[in-house]
Design a protein around this motif. Structure first.
Motif, mmCIF file in Angstrom:
data_model
loop_
_atom_site.group_PDB
_atom_site.id
_atom_site.type_symbol
_atom_site.label_atom_id
_atom_site.label_comp_id
_atom_site.label_asym_id
_atom_site.label_seq_id
_atom_site.Cartn_x
_atom_site.Cartn_y
_atom_site.Cartn_z
ATOM 1 N N THR A 267 47.339 47.882 45.709
ATOM 2 C CA THR A 267 47.093 46.858 46.728
ATOM 3 C C THR A 267 47.683 47.274 48.070
ATOM 4 N N ARG A 268 48.820 47.909 48.058
ATOM 5 C CA ARG A 268 49.408 48.382 49.319
ATOM 6 C C ARG A 268 48.568 49.491 49.930
ATOM 7 N N ALA A 269 48.033 50.381 49.083
ATOM 8 C CA ALA A 269 47.186 51.458 49.604
ATOM 9 C C ALA A 269 45.930 50.914 50.252
ATOM 10 N N TYR A 270 45.420 49.788 49.744
ATOM 11 C CA TYR A 270 44.221 49.175 50.312
ATOM 12 C C TYR A 270 44.541 48.181 51.429
ATOM 13 N N GLY A 271 45.778 48.167 51.902
ATOM 14 C CA GLY A 271 46.126 47.393 53.086
ATOM 15 C C GLY A 271 46.559 45.977 52.840
ATOM 16 N N THR B 26 45.233 58.792 30.410
ATOM 17 C CA THR B 26 45.425 59.905 31.341
ATOM 18 C C THR B 26 44.370 59.894 32.438
ATOM 19 N N ALA B 27 43.112 59.687 32.068
ATOM 20 C CA ALA B 27 42.037 59.680 33.063
ATOM 21 C C ALA B 27 42.220 58.530 34.058
ATOM 22 N N THR B 28 42.577 57.353 33.576
ATOM 23 C CA THR B 28 42.770 56.215 34.468
ATOM 24 C C THR B 28 43.995 56.413 35.339
ATOM 25 N N SER B 29 45.035 57.014 34.794
ATOM 26 C CA SER B 29 46.230 57.303 35.588
ATOM 27 C C SER B 29 45.918 58.266 36.725
ATOM 28 N N GLU B 30 45.089 59.265 36.459
ATOM 29 C CA GLU B 30 44.686 60.193 37.528
ATOM 30 C C GLU B 30 43.851 59.483 38.580
ATOM 31 N N LEU B 31 42.977 58.572 38.151
ATOM 32 C CA LEU B 31 42.188 57.804 39.117
ATOM 33 C C LEU B 31 43.090 56.938 39.991
ATOM 34 N N ILE B 32 44.088 56.312 39.402
ATOM 35 C CA ILE B 32 45.020 55.486 40.177
ATOM 36 C C ILE B 32 45.750 56.341 41.201
ATOM 37 N N ALA B 33 46.193 57.530 40.795
ATOM 38 C CA ALA B 33 46.882 58.418 41.730
ATOM 39 C C ALA B 33 45.965 58.820 42.887
ATOM 40 N N ASP B 34 44.700 59.104 42.600
ATOM 41 C CA ASP B 34 43.756 59.471 43.659
ATOM 42 C C ASP B 34 43.530 58.311 44.628
ATOM 43 N N LEU B 35 43.405 57.094 44.103
ATOM 44 C CA LEU B 35 43.177 55.940 44.972
ATOM 45 C C LEU B 35 44.406 55.606 45.806
ATOM 46 N N ILE B 36 45.596 55.854 45.279
ATOM 47 C CA ILE B 36 46.807 55.622 46.062
ATOM 48 C C ILE B 36 46.899 56.615 47.201
ATOM 49 N N GLU B 37 46.552 57.869 46.931
ATOM 50 C CA GLU B 37 46.624 58.894 47.962
ATOM 51 C C GLU B 37 45.519 58.725 49.010
ATOM 52 N N GLU B 38 44.316 58.429 48.552
ATOM 53 C CA GLU B 38 43.172 58.310 49.460
ATOM 54 C C GLU B 38 42.240 57.215 48.952
ATOM 55 N N PRO B 39 42.441 55.968 49.398
ATOM 56 C CA PRO B 39 41.586 54.860 48.924
ATOM 57 C C PRO B 39 40.125 55.085 49.296
ATOM 58 N N THR B 40 39.255 54.814 48.355
ATOM 59 C CA THR B 40 37.819 54.921 48.585
ATOM 60 C C THR B 40 37.196 53.528 48.537
ATOM 61 N N ALA C 49 35.273 47.740 51.788
ATOM 62 C CA ALA C 49 36.494 48.350 51.267
ATOM 63 C C ALA C 49 36.450 49.850 51.476
ATOM 64 N N ASP C 50 36.333 50.269 52.729
ATOM 65 C CA ASP C 50 36.358 51.681 53.060
ATOM 66 C C ASP C 50 37.490 51.916 54.041
ATOM 67 N N ALA C 51 37.517 53.110 54.641
ATOM 68 C CA ALA C 51 38.601 53.442 55.557
ATOM 69 C C ALA C 51 38.637 52.490 56.753
ATOM 70 N N THR C 52 37.475 52.121 57.290
ATOM 71 C CA THR C 52 37.443 51.215 58.435
ATOM 72 C C THR C 52 37.972 49.836 58.053
ATOM 73 N N GLY C 53 37.527 49.331 56.919
ATOM 74 C CA GLY C 53 37.998 48.022 56.476
ATOM 75 C C GLY C 53 39.480 48.021 56.189
ATOM 76 N N ILE C 54 39.975 49.091 55.590
ATOM 77 C CA ILE C 54 41.393 49.168 55.276
ATOM 78 C C ILE C 54 42.215 49.182 56.552
ATOM 79 N N ALA C 55 41.762 49.960 57.551
ATOM 80 C CA ALA C 55 42.483 50.016 58.814
ATOM 81 C C ALA C 55 42.498 48.648 59.498
ATOM 82 N N ALA C 56 41.361 47.934 59.441
ATOM 83 C CA ALA C 56 41.304 46.616 60.065
ATOM 84 C C ALA C 56 42.231 45.627 59.374
ATOM 85 N N VAL C 57 42.260 45.687 58.056
ATOM 86 C CA VAL C 57 43.130 44.776 57.321
ATOM 87 C C VAL C 57 44.590 45.084 57.591
ATOM 88 N N ARG C 58 44.926 46.361 57.662
ATOM 89 C CA ARG C 58 46.318 46.719 57.950
ATOM 90 C C ARG C 58 46.726 46.267 59.342
#
Length: 499
Positions: A98-102, A145-159, A35-44
């Motif tokens: 889920t869309r951010a992760y492909g 608030t902390a979880t909402s910020e984490l969700i925003a970060d994962l939507i912008e740049e999935p890790t 579940a990294d950038a390579t995996g996300i690109a492959a799934v997309r």
């Protein structure tokens, strides 16, 4: 010597595109996806490829990847939903993650306490579903608030999913922002501020503070023993009249009824009326109705506790009649504004609002109270005055949330706590206990005020997000505004400031 037999070469068959219902060819040489950038690109690439494409990903790898993403998404949605977010915000978060992760073709739904997330492979039509039951919900705005910020970060740049789960585990397992004692003091300040808001004497204010402390201690102890919430509220409602009976012994000129009003406001501050109205207006009718029934059940327990305790005290000659409203002079208005700030600060302390947002919620609490007093003096009535105050607080909350990087839900709910209809509810339940039909009208008035507060604040956020955005196309799929997630106030697709 025998001659070796020769095998005729097999002619090459031309490639035929598979039938739309036939799975695409599987290539076993592709490594296990992460579940990294390579995996996300492959799934997309796999999801976007047509059914006749030869792009192949191992089915078992896709299933493992999908399960890991769904599990992460469900955990994030569970945390924000259990911490006070509405059904629409949790659903929007799941679809965005889920869309951010492909993952395409994902469906999310919430029915009261059940969170469901399903992903269907567009080529094989195989589905993977996850569901969770969120039985216990508490207002914890620091965690929200902390979880909402984490969700925003994962939507912008999935890790990587393991890394994201570590970050979520850190949030969930972290120590509370303040200890239980300070949270209990915060709830006590809500009661003391409510007593001051209606012109209570120093003895009444102290009695309301002590009563709030005892109520929170007892309800917390009952909650640890898994006592149903209705009975917790009955016990909490019965405490107010008991402390009100002590006030005349210390100060005969004080109004003991204000102690009961203060405890009612304290107990109603955490009721899910705002969330119920938000879910109903957003199209989650089952969830909204269930939360509304929960709010009515809590209110019913409160009414039963206060009325039962008052009837017992009446047998001993104590009359808890309501006195006339406090006259709106300049000095009283100043006291009411200060009392509103105390109520908001206490509620923010009890719900663990992030420290950076304290000044904003206190300021908006004073503004909402000032608008309410001005509208009431102008003759707009209780319901419309409450709606006007909530509308003003909701509009200003968009700016305040952007300044302190906090979801608008946190600021709006805290700012509207001083306007909780505790006085109308107290009048109604005492009149009903005496057999007066006017008590039903007061109870209906209290319900109308609660709905006006929530509906007006939600309308204000809807106007803000409609005029200034949203920049994310995800929000166009929903009816109401997103209150517990950082959204962009921009119509362009370029990154903008989040609130």
């Amino acid at each position: 010597m025998p001659v070796a037999a020769t095998t005729a070469p097999i002619p090459k068959q031309p490639y035929r595109a598979p039938h739309p219902t036939t799975p695409r060819p599987v290539t076993t040489s592709i490594p296990i996806l992460r579940a990294d950038a390579t995996g996300i690109a492959a799934v997309r690439a796999y999801e976007d490829a047509p059914s006749t494409s030869t792009v192949a990903v191992p089915v078992i790898d896709i299933a493992a990847y999908t399960r890991s993403v769904l599990d992460l998404t469900m955990r994030l949605a569970e945390v924000i939903f259990a911490s006070g977010a509405g059904a629409e915000d949790a659903t929007a978060a799941m679809l965005a993650l889920t869309r951010a992760y492909g993952l395409r073709g994902t469906e999310a739904n919430i029915t009261h306490t059940i969170i469901t997330l399903t992903h269907e492979d567009q080529s094989t039509h195989e589905s993977i579903s996850r569901s969770r039951d969120v039985k216990y919900r508490t207002l914890n705005y620091a965690k929200l608030t902390a979880t909402s910020e984490l969700i925003a970060d994962l939507i912008e740049e999935p890790t990587d999913v393991p890394e994201a789960r570590k970050r979520l585990a850190t949030i969930v397992s972290s120590k509370p922002q303040v200890t239980l004692l300070y949270r209990r003091i915060g709830w006590s300040l809500v009661g003391a501020g409510a007593a001051a808001l209606f012109g209570g004497s120093p003895v009444v204010i102290i009695a309301a503070f002590v009563a709030g402390f005892v109520i929170d201690f007892l309800t917390t102890a009952l909650d640890k023993r898994r006592v149903p919430l209705f009975y917790q509220t009955v016990v909490g409602g019965a405490i107010g009249p008991i402390f009100a009976a002590i006030v005349p012994l210390i100060d005969p000129g004080a109004s003991p009824s204000l102690v009961v009003v203060a405890t009612i406001i304290m107990l109603l501050a955490g009721v899910t009326t705002f969330g119920a109205v938000h879910d109903t207006l957003s199209g989650f009718y089952l969830t909204g109705t269930a939360r509304l029934i929960e709010a009515l059940l809590i209110t019913g327990g409160l009414v039963a506790g206060v009325a039962g305790s008052s009837l017992v005290l009446a047998r001993f000659g104590l009359d808890l009649g309501i006195s006339a409203d406090v006259p709106a002079s300049l000095g009283v208005v100043a006291i009411q504004l200060v009392a509103a700030v105390v109520i908001v600060a206490g509620f923010a302390l009890g719900t663990q609002v992030p420290w950076r947002a304290f000044w904003v919620v206190c300021l908006l609490g004073a503004v909402a109270e000032a608008v309410y007093l001005a509208a009431s003096n102008a003759g707009f009535g209780l319901v419309w005055s409450s709606g006007a105050a909530a509308m003003g607080a909701g509009l200003l909350a968009a700016v305040g949330a952007r300044l302190v990087r906090t979801p608008p839900l946190v600021i709006v709910v805290c700012a509207l706590v001083p306007l909780v209809p505790g006085l109308a509810l107290f009048r109604g339940l005492l009149q009903m206990a005496d057999g007066d039909i006017n008590g039903l009208l007061n109870l209906l008035t209290a319900g109308a005020i609660a709905v006006a507060l929530a509906a007006s604040a939600i309308l204000a956020q809807l106007i803000v997000q409609y005029v200034w955005g949203p920049g994310r196309s995800l929000q166009r799929r929903f009816v109401g505004p997103l209150m517990a997630l950082p959204v962009r106030l921009s119509r362009s697709s370029k990154p903008g400031a989040r609130i």
